[in-house]
Scaffold this active site. Structure first.
Site, PDB file in Angstrom:
ATOM      1  N   LYS A  65      10.147   4.291  -0.450  1.00 49.96           N
ATOM      2  CA  LYS A  65      10.532   4.015   0.718  1.00 49.96           C
ATOM      3  C   LYS A  65      11.886   5.079   1.334  1.00 49.96           C
ATOM      4  O   LYS A  65      11.975   5.319   2.307  1.00 49.96           O
ATOM      5  CB  LYS A  65      11.204   2.546   1.259  1.00 49.96           C
ATOM      6  N   ASN A 110       3.470  -8.507   0.387  1.00 48.47           N
ATOM      7  CA  ASN A 110       4.738  -8.113   0.818  1.00 48.47           C
ATOM      8  C   ASN A 110       5.048  -8.799   2.113  1.00 48.47           C
ATOM      9  O   ASN A 110       4.551  -8.837   2.932  1.00 48.47           O
ATOM     10  CB  ASN A 110       5.105  -6.732   0.534  1.00 48.47           C
ATOM     11  N   PHE A 114      10.799  -3.933   6.036  1.00 53.92           N
ATOM     12  CA  PHE A 114      11.352  -2.392   6.029  1.00 53.92           C
ATOM     13  C   PHE A 114      12.829  -2.081   5.600  1.00 53.92           C
ATOM     14  O   PHE A 114      13.896  -1.784   6.099  1.00 53.92           O
ATOM     15  CB  PHE A 114      11.674  -1.947   7.654  1.00 53.92           C
ATOM     16  N   ASN A 179       5.470  -7.424   8.905  1.00 54.30           N
ATOM     17  CA  ASN A 179       7.037  -8.030   8.491  1.00 54.30           C
ATOM     18  C   ASN A 179       8.034  -7.602   9.529  1.00 54.30           C
ATOM     19  O   ASN A 179       9.203  -8.123   8.997  1.00 54.30           O
ATOM     20  CB  ASN A 179       7.013  -7.704   7.259  1.00 54.30           C
ATOM     21  N   THR A 180       7.636  -7.180  10.777  1.00 52.19           N
ATOM     22  CA  THR A 180       8.866  -6.893  11.543  1.00 52.19           C
ATOM     23  C   THR A 180       8.466  -7.657  12.816  1.00 52.19           C
ATOM     24  O   THR A 180       7.395  -7.168  13.442  1.00 52.19           O
ATOM     25  CB  THR A 180       9.051  -5.635  11.881  1.00 52.19           C
ATOM     26  N   LYS A 211      -0.258   4.688  12.440  1.00 51.68           N
ATOM     27  CA  LYS A 211      -0.730   3.769  11.543  1.00 51.68           C
ATOM     28  C   LYS A 211      -1.028   2.605  12.265  1.00 51.68           C
ATOM     29  O   LYS A 211      -0.157   1.763  12.858  1.00 51.68           O
ATOM     30  CB  LYS A 211       0.121   3.674  10.493  1.00 51.68           C
ATOM     31  N   ASN A 240      -2.903  -0.811   7.857  1.00 53.82           N
ATOM     32  CA  ASN A 240      -1.868  -1.193   7.124  1.00 53.82           C
ATOM     33  C   ASN A 240      -2.203  -2.384   6.520  1.00 53.82           C
ATOM     34  O   ASN A 240      -3.326  -2.673   6.277  1.00 53.82           O
ATOM     35  CB  ASN A 240      -0.789  -1.482   8.240  1.00 53.82           C
ATOM     36  N   GLY A 285      -7.139  -0.914   0.211  1.00 53.20           N
ATOM     37  CA  GLY A 285      -8.174  -1.593  -0.882  1.00 53.20           C
ATOM     38  C   GLY A 285      -8.803  -0.593  -1.717  1.00 53.20           C
ATOM     39  O   GLY A 285      -9.528  -0.768  -2.439  1.00 53.20           O
TER      40      GLY A 285
HETATM   41  C1  LIG Z   1       5.080  -3.543  -1.123  1.00 53.75           C
HETATM   42  C2  LIG Z   1       4.400  -2.616  -0.065  1.00 53.75           C
HETATM   43  C3  LIG Z   1       5.220  -2.231   1.044  1.00 53.75           C
HETATM   44  C4  LIG Z   1       4.821  -1.462   1.816  1.00 53.75           C
HETATM   45  N1  LIG Z   1       5.450  -0.850   2.853  1.00 53.75           N
HETATM   46  C5  LIG Z   1       4.972  -0.366   3.888  1.00 53.75           C
HETATM   47  C6  LIG Z   1       5.951   0.409   4.863  1.00 53.75           C
HETATM   48  O1  LIG Z   1       7.152   0.503   4.735  1.00 53.75           O
HETATM   49  N2  LIG Z   1       5.169   1.379   5.932  1.00 53.75           N
HETATM   50  C7  LIG Z   1       3.827   1.456   5.939  1.00 53.75           C
HETATM   51  O2  LIG Z   1       3.359   2.170   6.778  1.00 53.75           O
HETATM   52  N3  LIG Z   1       3.313   0.591   5.009  1.00 53.75           N
HETATM   53  C8  LIG Z   1       3.439   0.135   4.062  1.00 53.75           C
HETATM   54  N4  LIG Z   1       2.874  -0.635   3.109  1.00 53.75           N
HETATM   55  C9  LIG Z   1       1.592  -0.511   3.291  1.00 53.75           C
HETATM   56  C10 LIG Z   1       0.678   0.452   2.818  1.00 53.75           C
HETATM   57  O3  LIG Z   1       1.269   1.708   3.135  1.00 53.75           O
HETATM   58  C11 LIG Z   1      -1.010   0.410   2.677  1.00 53.75           C
HETATM   59  O4  LIG Z   1      -1.192   0.819   3.972  1.00 53.75           O
HETATM   60  C12 LIG Z   1      -1.436  -0.765   2.384  1.00 53.75           C
HETATM   61  O5  LIG Z   1      -0.883  -1.366   1.332  1.00 53.75           O
HETATM   62  C13 LIG Z   1      -2.967  -0.809   2.139  1.00 53.75           C
HETATM   63  O6  LIG Z   1      -3.336   0.205   1.092  1.00 53.75           O
HETATM   64  P1  LIG Z   1      -3.509  -0.328  -0.449  1.00 53.75           P
HETATM   65  O7  LIG Z   1      -4.342  -1.454  -0.166  1.00 53.75           O
HETATM   66  O8  LIG Z   1      -4.107   1.040  -1.105  1.00 53.75           O
HETATM   67  O9  LIG Z   1      -2.325  -0.891  -0.990  1.00 53.75           O
HETATM   68  C14 LIG Z   1       3.409  -1.290   2.126  1.00 53.75           C
HETATM   69  C15 LIG Z   1       2.310  -1.964   1.144  1.00 53.75           C
HETATM   70  C16 LIG Z   1       2.939  -2.694   0.264  1.00 53.75           C
HETATM   71  C17 LIG Z   1       2.037  -3.297  -1.104  1.00 53.75           C
END
Ligand SMILES: Cc1cc2nc3c(=O)[nH]c(=O)nc-3n(C[C@H](O)[C@H](O)[C@H](O)COP(=O)(O)O)c2cc1C
Length: 348
Positions: A65, A110, A114, A179-180, A211, A240, A285
């Site tokens: 982050k 999660n 932010f 989450n916001t 996104k 996301n 995923g």
């Molecule tokens: C713990 C956690 C925190 C995340 N924080 C953000 C974030 O700050 N901004 C964002 O655009 N996506 C955030 N994501 C989403 C990821 O960038 C991604 O879009 C989402 O996890 C799906 O991909 P994955 O299945 O490969 O994890 C977060 C995901 C996780 C697991």
């Protein structure tokens, strides 16, 4: 081996403590990345927007982050790294506990909200990294502060865009975190128009992506693509995390997200054919080379991973990169573009 040993220790800790400790270790010992010894063949370089990724698999936002672990993460087999989400002012995020693992299902929930050190800190981090030289593209994902009223959100995005446009390789507008409160309401045509106008973006500026969430209706996709093309964005990142109220508050990622994200990606990839200027980056995923191939067959090219990297470690990236190498050799192809085209043609 190294990651399995580390993981058995880290997974004994609370998920967020494990995350914070790992970031600290990666920040303090970037050279230890060589333990994971991931070789990427130059044939896997892929043009994404106006940039060249070292491989088709980037790191998704939210893991790093505050851009503290770029040096480490850029050496373990990713093609590009996205840091953030960063907000204008620092914020602590939601109350803990706010990070949960579903180990059997290789998934995460999660509700971080932010948590980040703010845009001044991020600016200094990115400057420091750039002065050392970036080995792979660095994207900055931007979001509004929780305390910024929704009607003033475009101002937050405008400020962040202007702040990072000359130092980031690409910028991502995040209006899709669950989450916001109220954030996802900025995905409508009217709200996006206000937001994009507030960026005051000129031609030939930094690559810019939007996104989006997986929890949108199929007919919302048309308006999103049309507005993104109208304001000359580089492309769309989908998706996301998703909401699954039966699991609790927050966003779900990893294998539990795959199907929903895949369906949205497929729909986007079909519709985006009408907007040839728009690039597309898939996320949500992905956990194996088979998933990557399924995405290529649906028309995708570049992608990002977060959750599966937590469960499988850098081995996931070496295994994807090795599968690409062996496919290239088996099919006697010269580049990743030829390989992606091969799978896209096969799908017809
Ligand atoms: C713990 C956690 C925190 C995340 N924080 C953000 C974030 O700050 N901004 C964002 O655009 N996506 C955030 N994501 C989403 C990821 O960038 C991604 O879009 C989402 O996890 C799906 O991909 P994955 O299945 O490969 O994890 C977060 C995901 C996780 C697991």
């Amino acid at each position: 081996m190294v990651y399995s040993a580390l993981k058995s220790l880290l997974f004994k800790l609370d998920a967020e403590d494990a995350h914070d400790l790992t970031i600290k270790l990666m920040e303090s010992f970037p050279l230890f990345a060589s333990l994971f010894n991931t070789h990427i063949d130059p044939k896997t370089c892929l043009k994404v927007g106006n940039l060249t990724w070292k491989s088709p698999v980037g790191l998704a936002a939210g893991l790093d982050k505050n851009a503290r672990a770029y040096e480490f993460l850029s050496q373990v087999g990713f093609g590009a790294i996205e840091v953030g989400t960063v907000t204008p002012r620092p914020q602590i995020g939601n109350e803990r506990p706010r990070l949960f693992r579903y180990i059997e299902e290789e998934s995460i929930r999660n509700c971080m909200g932010f948590n980040n050190l703010g845009s001044d800190f991020m600016y200094q981090q990115v400057l420091k990294l750039k002065s050392k030289g970036l080995s792979i593209p660095l994207g900055v994902n931007i979001g509004k502060n929780k305390t910024t009223p929704d009607e003033e959100a475009p101002k937050d995005y405008g400020l962040l865009y202007q702040k990072f446009k000359d130092i980031a390789d690409y910028i991502v507008i995040n209006v899709s975190s669950p989450n916001t409160p109220g954030l996802r309401s900025h995905q409508t045509k009217d709200a996006l128009e206000k937001l994009f106008k507030a960026l005051d973006r000129k031609e030939e500026e930094v690559d810019l992506y939007l996104k989006i969430a997986p929890d949108i209706e199929m007919d919302e996709i048309d308006a999103i693509l049309e507005t993104a093309a109208k304001f000359r964005l580089t492309g769309i990142i989908a998706t996301n995390t998703t909401i699954m109220p039966e699991r609790g508050v927050g966003g779900i990622s990893g294998k539990l997200l795959y199907k929903k994200a895949h369906n949205i990606r497929k729909a986007c990839l079909e519709k985006i054919k009408n907007y040839p200027s728009l690039e597309f980056i898939g996320v949500g995923g992905f956990a194996s080379y088979n998933d990557v191939v399924e995405y290529w067959r649906a028309g995708g090219r570049a992608l990002q991973i977060y959750s599966a990297f937590i469960f499988q470690g850098p081995k996931l990236l070496s295994s994807i990169n090795e599968s690409i190498q062996s496919d290239l050799a088996r099919l006697e192809l010269k580049s990743i573009d030829e390989l992606i085209n091969y799978y896209q043609r096969k799908a017809l």
